[in-house]
Design a protein around this motif. Sequence first.
Motif, PDB file in Angstrom:
ATOM      1  N   ILE A   1       0.868  -1.179   0.000  1.00 24.82           N
ATOM      2  CA  ILE A   1       0.000   0.000   0.000  1.00 24.82           C
ATOM      3  C   ILE A   1       0.905   1.230   0.000  1.00 24.82           C
ATOM      4  O   ILE A   1       1.627   1.480   0.972  1.00 24.82           O
ATOM      5  N   ILE A   2       0.862   1.987  -1.095  1.00 23.76           N
ATOM      6  CA  ILE A   2       1.809   3.087  -1.297  1.00 23.76           C
ATOM      7  C   ILE A   2       1.039   4.401  -1.379  1.00 23.76           C
ATOM      8  O   ILE A   2       0.154   4.547  -2.231  1.00 23.76           O
ATOM      9  N   PRO A   3       1.341   5.381  -0.521  1.00 20.18           N
ATOM     10  CA  PRO A   3       0.727   6.712  -0.674  1.00 20.18           C
ATOM     11  C   PRO A   3       1.140   7.329  -2.015  1.00 20.18           C
ATOM     12  O   PRO A   3       2.314   7.281  -2.401  1.00 20.18           O
ATOM     13  N   ASN A   4       0.194   7.898  -2.715  1.00 22.05           N
ATOM     14  CA  ASN A   4       0.484   8.431  -4.048  1.00 22.05           C
ATOM     15  C   ASN A   4       1.505   9.556  -4.022  1.00 22.05           C
ATOM     16  O   ASN A   4       2.238   9.748  -4.991  1.00 22.05           O
ATOM     17  N   GLY A   5       1.549  10.295  -2.917  1.00 25.27           N
ATOM     18  CA  GLY A   5       2.521  11.384  -2.834  1.00 25.27           C
ATOM     19  C   GLY A   5       3.955  10.908  -2.754  1.00 25.27           C
ATOM     20  O   GLY A   5       4.887  11.692  -3.001  1.00 25.27           O
ATOM     21  N   GLU A   6       4.181   9.639  -2.414  1.00 21.66           N
ATOM     22  CA  GLU A   6       5.537   9.097  -2.318  1.00 21.66           C
ATOM     23  C   GLU A   6       5.992   8.407  -3.602  1.00 21.66           C
ATOM     24  O   GLU A   6       7.106   7.898  -3.666  1.00 21.66           O
ATOM     25  N   ILE A   7       5.137   8.374  -4.612  1.00 22.38           N
ATOM     26  CA  ILE A   7       5.495   7.720  -5.880  1.00 22.38           C
ATOM     27  C   ILE A   7       6.314   8.688  -6.719  1.00 22.38           C
ATOM     28  O   ILE A   7       5.811   9.738  -7.148  1.00 22.38           O
ATOM     29  N   LYS A   8       7.573   8.361  -6.932  1.00 24.96           N
ATOM     30  CA  LYS A   8       8.471   9.221  -7.709  1.00 24.96           C
ATOM     31  C   LYS A   8       8.698   8.674  -9.118  1.00 24.96           C
ATOM     32  O   LYS A   8       8.648   9.403 -10.090  1.00 24.96           O
ATOM     33  N   THR A   9       8.963   7.373  -9.204  1.00 24.88           N
ATOM     34  CA  THR A   9       9.256   6.743 -10.493  1.00 24.88           C
ATOM     35  C   THR A   9       8.409   5.487 -10.642  1.00 24.88           C
ATOM     36  O   THR A   9       8.300   4.697  -9.704  1.00 24.88           O
ATOM     37  N   VAL A  10       7.802   5.340 -11.810  1.00 26.75           N
ATOM     38  CA  VAL A  10       6.966   4.177 -12.103  1.00 26.75           C
ATOM     39  C   VAL A  10       7.526   3.469 -13.330  1.00 26.75           C
ATOM     40  O   VAL A  10       7.784   4.098 -14.353  1.00 26.75           O
ATOM     41  N   ILE A  11       7.749   2.157 -13.213  1.00 30.50           N
ATOM     42  CA  ILE A  11       8.118   1.331 -14.364  1.00 30.50           C
ATOM     43  C   ILE A  11       6.909   0.460 -14.685  1.00 30.50           C
ATOM     44  O   ILE A  11       6.544  -0.416 -13.910  1.00 30.50           O
ATOM     45  N   ASN A  12       6.287   0.733 -15.818  1.00 35.15           N
ATOM     46  CA  ASN A  12       5.099  -0.019 -16.229  1.00 35.15           C
ATOM     47  C   ASN A  12       5.529  -1.088 -17.221  1.00 35.15           C
ATOM     48  O   ASN A  12       5.886  -0.798 -18.366  1.00 35.15           O
ATOM     49  N   HIS A  13       5.478  -2.341 -16.790  1.00 36.57           N
ATOM     50  CA  HIS A  13       5.904  -3.450 -17.635  1.00 36.57           C
ATOM     51  C   HIS A  13       4.815  -3.907 -18.599  1.00 36.57           C
ATOM     52  O   HIS A  13       5.086  -4.762 -19.456  1.00 36.57           O
ATOM     53  N   SER A  14       3.615  -3.376 -18.462  1.00 34.67           N
ATOM     54  CA  SER A  14       2.486  -3.841 -19.267  1.00 34.67           C
ATOM     55  C   SER A  14       2.284  -3.023 -20.534  1.00 34.67           C
ATOM     56  O   SER A  14       1.450  -3.384 -21.362  1.00 34.67           O
ATOM     57  N   ARG A  15       2.983  -1.926 -20.685  1.00 33.71           N
ATOM     58  CA  ARG A  15       2.801  -1.077 -21.855  1.00 33.71           C
ATOM     59  C   ARG A  15       3.841  -1.433 -22.914  1.00 33.71           C
ATOM     60  O   ARG A  15       5.044  -1.385 -22.666  1.00 33.71           O
ATOM     61  N   GLY A  16       3.398  -1.831 -24.082  1.00 38.08           N
ATOM     62  CA  GLY A  16       4.322  -2.199 -25.146  1.00 38.08           C
ATOM     63  C   GLY A  16       4.713  -3.663 -25.076  1.00 38.08           C
ATOM     64  O   GLY A  16       4.217  -4.438 -24.252  1.00 38.08           O
ATOM     65  N   ASN A  17       5.608  -4.053 -25.970  1.00 39.69           N
ATOM     66  CA  ASN A  17       6.049  -5.442 -26.055  1.00 39.69           C
ATOM     67  C   ASN A  17       7.079  -5.772 -24.983  1.00 39.69           C
ATOM     68  O   ASN A  17       7.715  -4.885 -24.413  1.00 39.69           O
ATOM     69  N   SER A  18       7.239  -7.077 -24.749  1.00 42.46           N
ATOM     70  CA  SER A  18       8.244  -7.568 -23.800  1.00 42.46           C
ATOM     71  C   SER A  18       9.339  -8.303 -24.554  1.00 42.46           C
ATOM     72  O   SER A  18       9.196  -8.605 -25.741  1.00 42.46           O
ATOM     73  N   LEU A  19      10.425  -8.601 -23.856  1.00 41.75           N
ATOM     74  CA  LEU A  19      11.555  -9.291 -24.471  1.00 41.75           C
ATOM     75  C   LEU A  19      11.880 -10.539 -23.666  1.00 41.75           C
ATOM     76  O   LEU A  19      12.195 -10.464 -22.479  1.00 41.75           O
TER      77      LEU A  19
END
Length: 284
Positions: A165-183
Amino acid sequence: MKQLKMKIISFLAEMGSFNVYLSAALKILFIIIFWRIINAVLNKVINNFFKLSPRLRMDEKKSNTLSGLMKSIIRYTIYIIMAISVLNVLNIPTQSILAAAGLGGLALGFGAQNLVKDVISGFFILFEDQYAVGDYVSIGPATGNVEDIGLRITKIRAFNGDLHIIPNGEIKTVINHSRGNSLAIIDISIAYEADADKAISILKDIGSSFYENNRDRVIEPPEVLGIISFGESDAKIRMIMKTASLKHWSVEREMRKIVKEAFRKENIEVPYPRRVYISRSDKA
């Protein structure tokens, strides 16, 4: 006669008070019905805006989240207006109440800066579509599927079942693995005694066959990069495949199994630890 007159006057006074109360009740009822109608109309407008607007390209979950947020803001705004209107009907002064509420809100704002920061960050996360429910993301030390997005917190379910459970104000960097193709990256180790050229040729044939049979998961033909490193008892060959989003794990597992069977049939030796022991006699 005098008593009858007094009773008539008392009755008329009571009737006058009753009329005042009845008028106030009718006004309050009208205010409630009026603003409930306004609320329903605005909710309908919001629903049509998110469903019918061609410029809004968002999935259903994000659309429902944003529309729910806007409905909540409108609903509480209407509640405040209704409360003020009812107080005015009852001849209760609202200026002092509003002034006290303003001072209280200011004090609360200073004491809840982190809460305000979380809410604002949550709004922009939703508005910018940084991630959505169901996406596989990495936020700080937490990696997993997004289970819920709120204005204040984001919930991420890790692979082992832990809920972050992460407070939104503490989110600095997001890595979204679901967008685009994978390798998919498949590293295969062979023994130094094995024929590396033959092993690479087998991997190319296996990769081409797998690509033809799995076009729904594999986007491009695989590529065998060759030997990428040497270990104590092995040479490591790497194959890469571009896959659909989050399909790389299943592709890697299946390919390793296929490669193992193919190497066994073609007598490509797999590595295992080797030790050379030298024994010297006392004479030597």
